[in-house]
Design a protein around this motif. Structure first.
Motif, short mmCIF file in Angstrom:
data_model
loop_
_atom_site.label_atom_id
_atom_site.label_comp_id
_atom_site.label_asym_id
_atom_site.label_seq_id
_atom_site.Cartn_x
_atom_site.Cartn_y
_atom_site.Cartn_z
N ASN A 144 0.82 -1.22 0.00
CA ASN A 144 0.00 0.00 0.00
C ASN A 144 0.85 1.26 0.00
OD1 ASN A 144 -2.32 -1.53 0.19
ND2 ASN A 144 -2.11 -1.67 2.43
N VAL A 145 2.13 1.11 0.30
CA VAL A 145 2.98 2.29 0.46
C VAL A 145 4.10 2.29 -0.58
CG1 VAL A 145 2.54 2.50 2.93
CG2 VAL A 145 4.42 1.05 2.14
N ASP A 146 4.71 3.46 -0.78
CA ASP A 146 5.86 3.53 -1.68
C ASP A 146 7.08 2.93 -1.01
OD1 ASP A 146 4.51 4.79 -3.75
OD2 ASP A 146 4.76 6.76 -2.80
N SER A 147 8.03 2.48 -1.83
CA SER A 147 9.22 1.82 -1.28
C SER A 147 10.49 2.53 -1.72
CB SER A 147 9.27 0.37 -1.77
OG SER A 147 8.13 -0.32 -1.35
N ALA A 148 11.57 2.20 -1.00
CA ALA A 148 12.88 2.78 -1.36
C ALA A 148 13.95 1.79 -0.93
CB ALA A 148 13.08 4.10 -0.64
N VAL A 149 15.13 1.94 -1.54
CA VAL A 149 16.28 1.14 -1.12
C VAL A 149 17.24 2.06 -0.39
CG1 VAL A 149 18.23 -0.27 -1.88
CG2 VAL A 149 16.03 -0.46 -3.06
N ILE A 150 17.68 1.65 0.79
CA ILE A 150 18.68 2.45 1.50
C ILE A 150 19.98 1.66 1.61
CG2 ILE A 150 17.15 3.91 2.88
CD1 ILE A 150 17.85 1.99 5.22
N ARG A 151 21.07 2.43 1.66
CA ARG A 151 22.37 1.80 1.90
C ARG A 151 22.94 2.39 3.19
NH1 ARG A 151 26.27 2.02 -2.91
NH2 ARG A 151 25.94 4.25 -2.64
N LEU A 152 23.26 1.51 4.13
CA LEU A 152 23.85 1.92 5.41
C LEU A 152 25.26 1.36 5.46
CD1 LEU A 152 20.86 0.90 7.74
CD2 LEU A 152 21.23 3.11 6.63
N LEU A 153 26.26 2.24 5.48
CA LEU A 153 27.63 1.75 5.58
C LEU A 153 28.13 1.98 7.01
CD1 LEU A 153 29.13 2.88 2.16
CD2 LEU A 153 28.44 0.59 2.87
N LYS A 154 28.54 0.89 7.65
CA LYS A 154 28.94 0.98 9.06
C LYS A 154 30.15 1.91 9.21
CE LYS A 154 28.54 -1.62 12.48
NZ LYS A 154 28.54 -3.06 12.65
N ARG A 155 30.10 2.77 10.21
CA ARG A 155 31.26 3.62 10.52
C ARG A 155 32.26 2.79 11.32
NH1 ARG A 155 29.32 8.79 9.68
NH2 ARG A 155 27.08 9.06 9.91
N ASP A 156 33.55 3.18 11.24
CA ASP A 156 34.55 2.48 12.04
C ASP A 156 34.25 2.64 13.52
OD1 ASP A 156 35.83 1.73 9.80
OD2 ASP A 156 37.24 3.41 9.80
N LYS A 157 33.80 3.86 13.87
CA LYS A 157 33.31 4.06 15.23
C LYS A 157 32.12 5.01 15.15
CE LYS A 157 36.96 7.38 16.59
NZ LYS A 157 36.48 8.65 16.36
N PRO A 158 31.23 5.01 16.17
CA PRO A 158 30.05 5.88 16.09
C PRO A 158 30.41 7.33 15.79
CG PRO A 158 29.84 4.38 17.94
CD PRO A 158 31.21 4.17 17.38
N ILE A 159 29.48 8.05 15.18
CA ILE A 159 29.76 9.41 14.70
C ILE A 159 30.01 10.39 15.84
CG2 ILE A 159 27.32 10.08 14.56
CD1 ILE A 159 28.00 11.59 11.99
N VAL A 160 29.49 10.10 17.03
CA VAL A 160 29.75 10.97 18.19
C VAL A 160 30.17 10.11 19.38
CG1 VAL A 160 28.18 12.85 17.57
CG2 VAL A 160 27.28 10.86 18.79
#
Ligand code: SAM
Length: 292
Positions: free
Chosen positions: A200-216
């Motif tokens: 019923n909803v629109d779709s999308a593809v996401i890409r998540l690339l893991k950081r070496d360490k968290p951003i903060v």
């Protein structure tokens, strides 16, 4: 090369052969467009040395594309009715293992250690069941698995929230939770017509690339996520009001919360959606120290 599973005709034949009926409650919307599948695998940048984890193989449409270009695919499928079908459709591939299990209950680290020795990197690639996209992504990221990244199809609305920047109406605790661990990007918008049945909803593809360490840098991750969720509890409220009404003993500690916000140069009348991830990290590190 074998005939693709993901054509409307072949999918129909397979479903008919096994008398399979879709379970809406399991988010069963199967892909019937090979071009989309090819693009998904391209975004994942798989090589012959990549181990792939798939969630919800369905009748194997995406699985076979993954199997053709990676070292090994391990796919978790909750619906036992699909197992004999997968055994049939994926019989040409000897580098696929199906695990009949709810991904949310699986010990993914143990599976990785057992199945992926000798792989150079590990990617999660999936057309996710939409009723559980957020819990699945948060499980994969918080369990600190040795993943290179995640490329998944999900609801466009969730993709928008995941990749949102501060100051937008989509930005919230989900954006922060995912961007804390990964560099998030929406790489493709997908029309409903490539699925059967159509969602019923629109779709999308996401890409998540893991950081070496968290951003903060945060001193207590659980507390950091608790502060972000509390700050967005009621989007129209100021950050101060959300924290005083949402934190235990928040009202009694109002002065401490105000001075903490001032200490990190955040005006207490700002709304949560205007704070950057760094500001949330600073805030949670200060509150962790001062709150009783
Ligand atoms: N990969 C197939 C495709 O693209 O055609 C099917 C994708 S369909 C959107 C989602 C799949 O996830 C279904 O096969 C469904 O049975 C399975 N599934 C649903 N909940 C699950 C869970 N908690 N753990 C593992 N698989 C699940």
């Amino acid at each position: 090369m074998h005939k693709d599973i993901a054509t409307p005709l072949r999918t129909k034949e397979i479903l008919h052969k096994y008398g399979f009926s879709f379970k809406k409650s399991l988010g069963q919307n199967f892909l019937v467009d090979s071009n989309i599948l090819k693009k998904i695998t391209e975004f994942a940048e798989l090589t012959e040395e990549t181990g792939v984890i798939e969630i919800g193989p369905g009748i194997g449409a995406l699985t076979e594309h993954l199997a053709r270009i990676s070292k090994k695919v391990v796919a978790f499928e909750i619906d036992g009715r699909l197992l004999p079908i997968l055994e049939d459709t994926l019989s040409p591939y000897d580098n696929v293992k199906i695990i009949h299990q709810d991904i949310l209950k699986a010990n993914v680290l143990e599976v990785i250690q057992k199945e992926f020795s000798g792989t150079r990197d590990i990617m999660v690639v999936a057309n996710l069941p939409y009723y559980v996209t957020t819990p699945i992504l948060l499980k994969l990221l918080t369990e600190q698995l040795p993943l290179k990244g995640i490329v998944v199809m999900l609801q466009k609305e969730v993709a928008d929230r995941i990749s949102a920047s501060p100051g937008t109406k989509e930005y919230g605790s989900l954006s922060i939770a995912i961007q804390y661990y990964t560099k998030a990007e929406t790489v493709m918008i997908v029309p409903k017509t490539v699925f059967t049945p159509q969602p019923n909803v629109d779709s999308a593809v996401i890409r998540l690339l893991k950081r070496d360490k968290p951003i903060v840098e945060v001193e207590d991750e659980e507390f950091f996520f608790h502060i972000t969720r509390t700050s967005f509890a009621q989007r129209r409220k100021t950050i101060l009001n959300n924290l005083t009404s949402g934190l235990p003993n928040g009202k009694e500690n109002k002065e401490l919360i105000i001075s903490s916000l001032e200490k990190i140069n955040v005006d207490p009348s700002r709304r949560g959606e205007t704070l950057s991830i760094q500001e949330f990290a600073d805030l949670s590190n200060v509150l962790l120290k001062v709150l009783p």
